[in-house]
Motif scaffolding. Structure first.
Motif, PDB file in Angstrom:
ATOM      1  N   VAL A 136       5.616   1.910  -4.564  1.00 36.05           N
ATOM      2  CA  VAL A 136       5.317   3.280  -4.125  1.00 36.05           C
ATOM      3  C   VAL A 136       6.405   4.234  -4.595  1.00 36.05           C
ATOM      4  CG1 VAL A 136       5.160   4.780  -2.098  1.00 36.05           C
ATOM      5  CG2 VAL A 136       3.862   2.653  -2.174  1.00 36.05           C
ATOM      6  N   GLY A 137       7.680   3.832  -4.456  1.00 38.45           N
ATOM      7  CA  GLY A 137       8.779   4.678  -4.885  1.00 38.45           C
ATOM      8  C   GLY A 137       8.739   4.963  -6.379  1.00 38.45           C
ATOM      9  N   GLN A 138       8.489   3.920  -7.179  1.00 38.68           N
ATOM     10  CA  GLN A 138       8.447   4.106  -8.625  1.00 38.68           C
ATOM     11  C   GLN A 138       7.261   4.961  -9.041  1.00 38.68           C
ATOM     12  OE1 GLN A 138       8.780   0.517 -10.903  1.00 38.68           O
ATOM     13  NE2 GLN A 138      10.760  -0.041 -10.047  1.00 38.68           N
ATOM     14  N   LEU A 139       6.120   4.740  -8.435  1.00 38.70           N
ATOM     15  CA  LEU A 139       4.922   5.504  -8.789  1.00 38.70           C
ATOM     16  C   LEU A 139       5.051   6.973  -8.412  1.00 38.70           C
ATOM     17  CD1 LEU A 139       2.349   2.788  -7.778  1.00 38.70           C
ATOM     18  CD2 LEU A 139       2.465   3.853 -10.038  1.00 38.70           C
ATOM     19  N   LEU A 140       5.601   7.240  -7.248  1.00 37.80           N
ATOM     20  CA  LEU A 140       5.807   8.636  -6.851  1.00 37.80           C
ATOM     21  C   LEU A 140       6.830   9.304  -7.756  1.00 37.80           C
ATOM     22  CD1 LEU A 140       5.811   8.367  -2.950  1.00 37.80           C
ATOM     23  CD2 LEU A 140       3.975   9.208  -4.421  1.00 37.80           C
ATOM     24  N   GLY A 141       7.847   8.540  -8.153  1.00 38.26           N
ATOM     25  CA  GLY A 141       8.834   9.084  -9.080  1.00 38.26           C
ATOM     26  C   GLY A 141       8.218   9.420 -10.423  1.00 38.26           C
ATOM     27  N   ALA A 142       7.179   8.653 -10.809  1.00 42.46           N
ATOM     28  CA  ALA A 142       6.485   8.901 -12.075  1.00 42.46           C
ATOM     29  C   ALA A 142       5.400   9.955 -11.930  1.00 42.46           C
ATOM     30  CB  ALA A 142       5.878   7.598 -12.598  1.00 42.46           C
ATOM     31  N   GLY A 143       5.222  10.487 -10.720  1.00 41.21           N
ATOM     32  CA  GLY A 143       4.206  11.507 -10.487  1.00 41.21           C
ATOM     33  C   GLY A 143       2.794  10.951 -10.371  1.00 41.21           C
ATOM     34  N   GLN A 144       2.670   9.633 -10.115  1.00 42.23           N
ATOM     35  CA  GLN A 144       1.364   8.989 -10.034  1.00 42.23           C
ATOM     36  C   GLN A 144       1.004   8.722  -8.564  1.00 42.23           C
ATOM     37  OE1 GLN A 144       0.678   5.795 -12.872  1.00 42.23           O
ATOM     38  NE2 GLN A 144       2.449   6.448 -14.065  1.00 42.23           N
ATOM     39  N   THR A 145       0.773   9.798  -7.844  1.00 45.70           N
ATOM     40  CA  THR A 145       0.517   9.699  -6.407  1.00 45.70           C
ATOM     41  C   THR A 145      -0.757   8.922  -6.110  1.00 45.70           C
ATOM     42  OG1 THR A 145       1.602  11.834  -6.078  1.00 45.70           O
ATOM     43  CG2 THR A 145       0.247  11.019  -4.281  1.00 45.70           C
ATOM     44  N   ASP A 146      -1.816   9.158  -6.874  1.00 48.08           N
ATOM     45  CA  ASP A 146      -3.082   8.458  -6.628  1.00 48.08           C
ATOM     46  C   ASP A 146      -2.932   6.958  -6.822  1.00 48.08           C
ATOM     47  OD1 ASP A 146      -4.385  10.801  -5.998  1.00 48.08           O
ATOM     48  OD2 ASP A 146      -5.178  11.117  -8.024  1.00 48.08           O
ATOM     49  N   THR A 147      -2.207   6.558  -7.849  1.00 47.57           N
ATOM     50  CA  THR A 147      -1.980   5.123  -8.081  1.00 47.57           C
ATOM     51  C   THR A 147      -1.127   4.538  -6.967  1.00 47.57           C
ATOM     52  OG1 THR A 147      -2.018   5.583 -10.458  1.00 47.57           O
ATOM     53  CG2 THR A 147      -1.245   3.420  -9.789  1.00 47.57           C
ATOM     54  N   ALA A 148      -0.152   5.316  -6.476  1.00 54.95           N
ATOM     55  CA  ALA A 148       0.671   4.861  -5.353  1.00 54.95           C
ATOM     56  C   ALA A 148      -0.208   4.596  -4.137  1.00 54.95           C
ATOM     57  CB  ALA A 148       1.743   5.905  -5.024  1.00 54.95           C
ATOM     58  N   LYS A 149      -1.182   5.479  -3.884  1.00 55.35           N
ATOM     59  CA  LYS A 149      -2.109   5.291  -2.768  1.00 55.35           C
ATOM     60  C   LYS A 149      -2.935   4.014  -2.951  1.00 55.35           C
ATOM     61  CE  LYS A 149      -2.695  10.236  -1.756  1.00 55.35           C
ATOM     62  NZ  LYS A 149      -3.660  11.367  -1.783  1.00 55.35           N
ATOM     63  N   ASP A 150      -3.373   3.784  -4.199  1.00 58.49           N
ATOM     64  CA  ASP A 150      -4.160   2.575  -4.482  1.00 58.49           C
ATOM     65  C   ASP A 150      -3.368   1.321  -4.132  1.00 58.49           C
ATOM     66  OD1 ASP A 150      -6.226   4.137  -5.374  1.00 58.49           O
ATOM     67  OD2 ASP A 150      -5.735   3.915  -7.503  1.00 58.49           O
ATOM     68  N   TYR A 151      -2.108   1.299  -4.571  1.00 61.09           N
ATOM     69  CA  TYR A 151      -1.264   0.136  -4.290  1.00 61.09           C
ATOM     70  C   TYR A 151      -0.967   0.013  -2.795  1.00 61.09           C
ATOM     71  CZ  TYR A 151      -0.115  -1.533  -8.995  1.00 61.09           C
ATOM     72  OH  TYR A 151      -0.170  -2.096 -10.238  1.00 61.09           O
ATOM     73  N   ALA A 152      -0.727   1.137  -2.133  1.00 55.97           N
ATOM     74  CA  ALA A 152      -0.443   1.114  -0.696  1.00 55.97           C
ATOM     75  C   ALA A 152      -1.622   0.522   0.069  1.00 55.97           C
ATOM     76  CB  ALA A 152      -0.140   2.524  -0.193  1.00 55.97           C
ATOM     77  N   PHE A 153      -2.837   0.969  -0.273  1.00 56.17           N
ATOM     78  CA  PHE A 153      -4.039   0.463   0.400  1.00 56.17           C
ATOM     79  C   PHE A 153      -4.243  -1.018   0.100  1.00 56.17           C
ATOM     80  CE2 PHE A 153      -8.623  -0.408   0.457  1.00 56.17           C
ATOM     81  CZ  PHE A 153      -8.930  -0.036   1.759  1.00 56.17           C
ATOM     82  N   LEU A 154      -4.087  -1.396  -1.174  1.00 56.02           N
ATOM     83  CA  LEU A 154      -4.290  -2.793  -1.571  1.00 56.02           C
ATOM     84  C   LEU A 154      -3.281  -3.711  -0.888  1.00 56.02           C
ATOM     85  CD1 LEU A 154      -5.697  -4.908  -3.307  1.00 56.02           C
ATOM     86  CD2 LEU A 154      -4.186  -4.266  -5.210  1.00 56.02           C
ATOM     87  N   LEU A 155      -2.032  -3.289  -0.836  1.00 53.60           N
ATOM     88  CA  LEU A 155      -0.989  -4.092  -0.187  1.00 53.60           C
ATOM     89  C   LEU A 155      -1.253  -4.248   1.312  1.00 53.60           C
ATOM     90  CD1 LEU A 155       2.033  -2.659  -2.139  1.00 53.60           C
ATOM     91  CD2 LEU A 155       1.709  -5.106  -1.731  1.00 53.60           C
ATOM     92  N   THR A 156      -1.731  -3.195   1.942  1.00 55.81           N
ATOM     93  CA  THR A 156      -2.040  -3.264   3.375  1.00 55.81           C
ATOM     94  C   THR A 156      -3.176  -4.248   3.636  1.00 55.81           C
ATOM     95  OG1 THR A 156      -1.359  -0.957   3.665  1.00 55.81           O
ATOM     96  CG2 THR A 156      -2.682  -1.929   5.415  1.00 55.81           C
ATOM     97  N   ILE A 157      -4.249  -4.153   2.858  1.00 57.48           N
ATOM     98  CA  ILE A 157      -5.383  -5.065   3.016  1.00 57.48           C
ATOM     99  C   ILE A 157      -4.964  -6.499   2.719  1.00 57.48           C
ATOM    100  CG2 ILE A 157      -7.666  -5.685   2.125  1.00 57.48           C
ATOM    101  CD1 ILE A 157      -7.610  -3.189   3.896  1.00 57.48           C
ATOM    102  N   LEU A 158      -4.149  -6.668   1.680  1.00 60.77           N
ATOM    103  CA  LEU A 158      -3.679  -8.007   1.301  1.00 60.77           C
ATOM    104  C   LEU A 158      -2.836  -8.619   2.418  1.00 60.77           C
ATOM    105  CD1 LEU A 158      -3.612 -10.074  -1.013  1.00 60.77           C
ATOM    106  CD2 LEU A 158      -1.544  -8.945  -1.853  1.00 60.77           C
ATOM    107  N   SER A 159      -1.952  -7.817   3.004  1.00 59.24           N
ATOM    108  CA  SER A 159      -1.106  -8.299   4.088  1.00 59.24           C
ATOM    109  C   SER A 159      -1.933  -8.684   5.306  1.00 59.24           C
ATOM    110  CB  SER A 159      -0.077  -7.226   4.467  1.00 59.24           C
ATOM    111  OG  SER A 159       0.795  -7.693   5.464  1.00 59.24           O
ATOM    112  N   ILE A 160      -2.916  -7.864   5.635  1.00 61.92           N
ATOM    113  CA  ILE A 160      -3.801  -8.171   6.765  1.00 61.92           C
ATOM    114  C   ILE A 160      -4.530  -9.489   6.520  1.00 61.92           C
ATOM    115  CG2 ILE A 160      -5.908  -7.460   7.984  1.00 61.92           C
ATOM    116  CD1 ILE A 160      -4.991  -4.552   7.570  1.00 61.92           C
ATOM    117  N   GLY A 161      -5.019  -9.672   5.291  1.00 66.14           N
ATOM    118  CA  GLY A 161      -5.759 -10.888   4.970  1.00 66.14           C
ATOM    119  C   GLY A 161      -4.903 -12.135   5.012  1.00 66.14           C
ATOM    120  N   VAL A 162      -3.729 -12.068   4.365  1.00 64.08           N
ATOM    121  CA  VAL A 162      -2.853 -13.237   4.308  1.00 64.08           C
ATOM    122  C   VAL A 162      -2.334 -13.598   5.694  1.00 64.08           C
ATOM    123  CG1 VAL A 162      -0.657 -14.116   3.426  1.00 64.08           C
ATOM    124  CG2 VAL A 162      -2.173 -12.822   1.921  1.00 64.08           C
TER     125      VAL A 162
END
Length: 459
Positions: free
Chosen positions: A303-329
């Motif tokens: 998230v930090g690297q993506l926001l630094g690169a100005g890729q906020t939408d991609t940061a959101k994608d990773y944040a959502f995916l990581l949350t779902i992955l953590s819930i599942g595991v």
């Protein structure tokens, strides 16, 4: 940077996540296992020594919270500048973070030198425990500089996207710690048995070697390049920003510790068996945290690297995916705890009543695991976004009001015992998960002023 963030397919994103998370999980696993071995060796010396180490570690948790907060701040800024491909400011932040780690380590080392006994007395230690604890505390905490450097150097490397190096160093120094523990505690050939003093010496030597190794690897990191002498001069504006961002992270840890003291007092009132069962269940549950914290490490860095690169939408994608992955595991971990928690408890005790209560606790905890998975990763997402205050506030309400109040109401007033304790823990985590998700959905996870034009340059 591009190889990390410019991945579009689900498979590619999962590959990036696992590349960052798995080393962190392995590192946490080894630290947990070796912690058990460490205590096992010390337990051979006697209960006084075990208690002395226990109260020392309780005070050290405050030190760790301070050093961890510096690490969180360094991770956030390093990840942002890496994302922005700004190697000059990346290097400056790294060097100023190291300076701040040295300063904080020296200050806490001096506090230990002059007030070690007073700090341990605050925990109500018995005189014989106090004598042993003071000696051990001074040995491991006067050189607090090596602890602070371990935290900060590891965090800087993680901020660059390198989670493998901290893992490797952690494994090697912890294995070294075990060998040195055995040699210094029990003696070996010409080396005399030093007991608790030896245990402290082993810990300090291992941390010193770890700090040197991490500094060596950091100085070779391509994204930081060679350090410059001029940047070793303290820059108060940069250090102030690091402290402002990192302080809430330390606050969250301290909030947790104070909350644990509060509700532990209620647990003790329920009797020795219940307290023992709760403690053992907590020691078993801690293994589940390793996976969640590994994914949270990936979340903060990505998230930090993506926001630094100005890729906020991609940061959101990773944040959502990581949350779902953590819930599942962690749901799978919950299944394991539900069906085998009671059996795992037999490794800790043979008391039938305590085992019954452990089984009840872990069956309830099984349903908490997916919620906990969301809490841990979302906290990492907020840290990656630079907003460390919201997790602190939510944690304070959750553990001080919901958990502590719930333990008293359910465990004591309604006489639900161990079941009431763990239902209260579940309600606390549910509150935090819902609150963090709500704040995330309202886009309050990004601290927009963190990298405005005024602050972007690390002068």
């Amino acid at each position: 940077m591009d190889s990390l963030v410019n991945e579009n397919s689900l498979g590619q994103k999962l590959k990036v996540i696992f590349a960052l998370a798995i080393p962190a999980v392995v590192e946490n696993f080894f630290q947990t296992i070796i912690g058990f071995v460490d205590i096992l060796f010390i337990s051979k010396l006697g209960l006084i020594e075990v208690t002395a180490v226990g109260i020392t570690n309780a005070v050290l948790q405050v030190y760790f919270a301070i050093f961890m907060s510096l690490g969180v701040a360094a991770n956030i800024y390093i990840a942002r500048y890496i994302g922005a491909e700004d190697s000059e400011n990346t290097r400056k932040i790294a060097q100023q973070s190291i300076i701040l780690a040295v300063i904080s380590g020296l200050i806490l080392g001096l506090i230990t030198l002059f007030f070690a006994r007073d700090l341990l007395m605050l925990l109500g230690a018995e005189p014989e425990v106090l004598d042993a604890g003071e000696i051990y505390f001074k040995i491991v905490a006067i050189p607090s500089i090596v602890i602070s450097l371990m935290f900060v150097l590891s965090s800087i490397l993680r901020g660059t996207g390198d989670t493998k190096t901290p893992m490797k160093v952690s494994i090697w120094i912890n294995l070294l710690n075990i060998v040195l523990d055995y040699v210094f505690i029990f003696g070996f050939y010409f080396i005399p048995a030093l007991g608790l003093v030896g245990a402290g010496m082993a810990t300090v030597i291992a941390r010193l070697i770890g700090s040197l190794l991490l500094f060596y690897y950091l100085s070779k990191t391509k994204s930081i390049h060679s350090f410059r002498f001029i940047d070793w001069m303290p820059k108060l504006d940069i250090q102030k920003r690091l402290l402002i961002v990192g302080s809430p992270a330390a606050g969250e840890r301290l909030v947790m510790r104070i909350g644990q003291v509060l509700y532990f007092g209620f647990v003790i009132q329920m009797g020795t068996n219940t307290f023992a069962a709760h403690t053992i269940a907590g020691n078993i549950e801690v293994f589940s945290y390793m996976i969640g914290y590994g994914l949270a490490t990936a979340a903060t860095t990505l998230v930090g690297q993506l926001l630094g690169a100005g890729q906020t939408d991609t940061a959101k994608d990773y944040a959502f995916l990581l949350t779902i992955l953590s819930i599942g595991v962690m749901s799978l971990v919950g299944v394991i705890l539900y069906f085998s928690g009671g059996w795992i408890g037999t490794f800790f005790t043979k008391d039938v009543e305590v085992l019954r209560q452990i089984s009840i606790a872990l069956k309830i905890d099984a349903f908490i695991q997916p919620i906990l998975g969301a809490v841990i990763v979302l906290t990492g997402v907020f840290q990656g976004g630079g907003n460390t205050k919201i997790p602190m506030y939510i944690t304070a309400i959750g553990i001080w009001v919901i958990r502590t109040g719930g333990v008293y109401l359910l465990g004591i007033s309604l006489n639900l015992g161990i079941a009431g304790i763990w239902v209260a823990i579940g309600l606390d985590n549910l509150f935090r998960a819902v609150s963090l998700w709500y704040k995330y959905r309202r886009h309050q996870w990004i601290r927009k002023d963190l990298f405005n034009d005024k602050e972007t340059r690390a002068n």
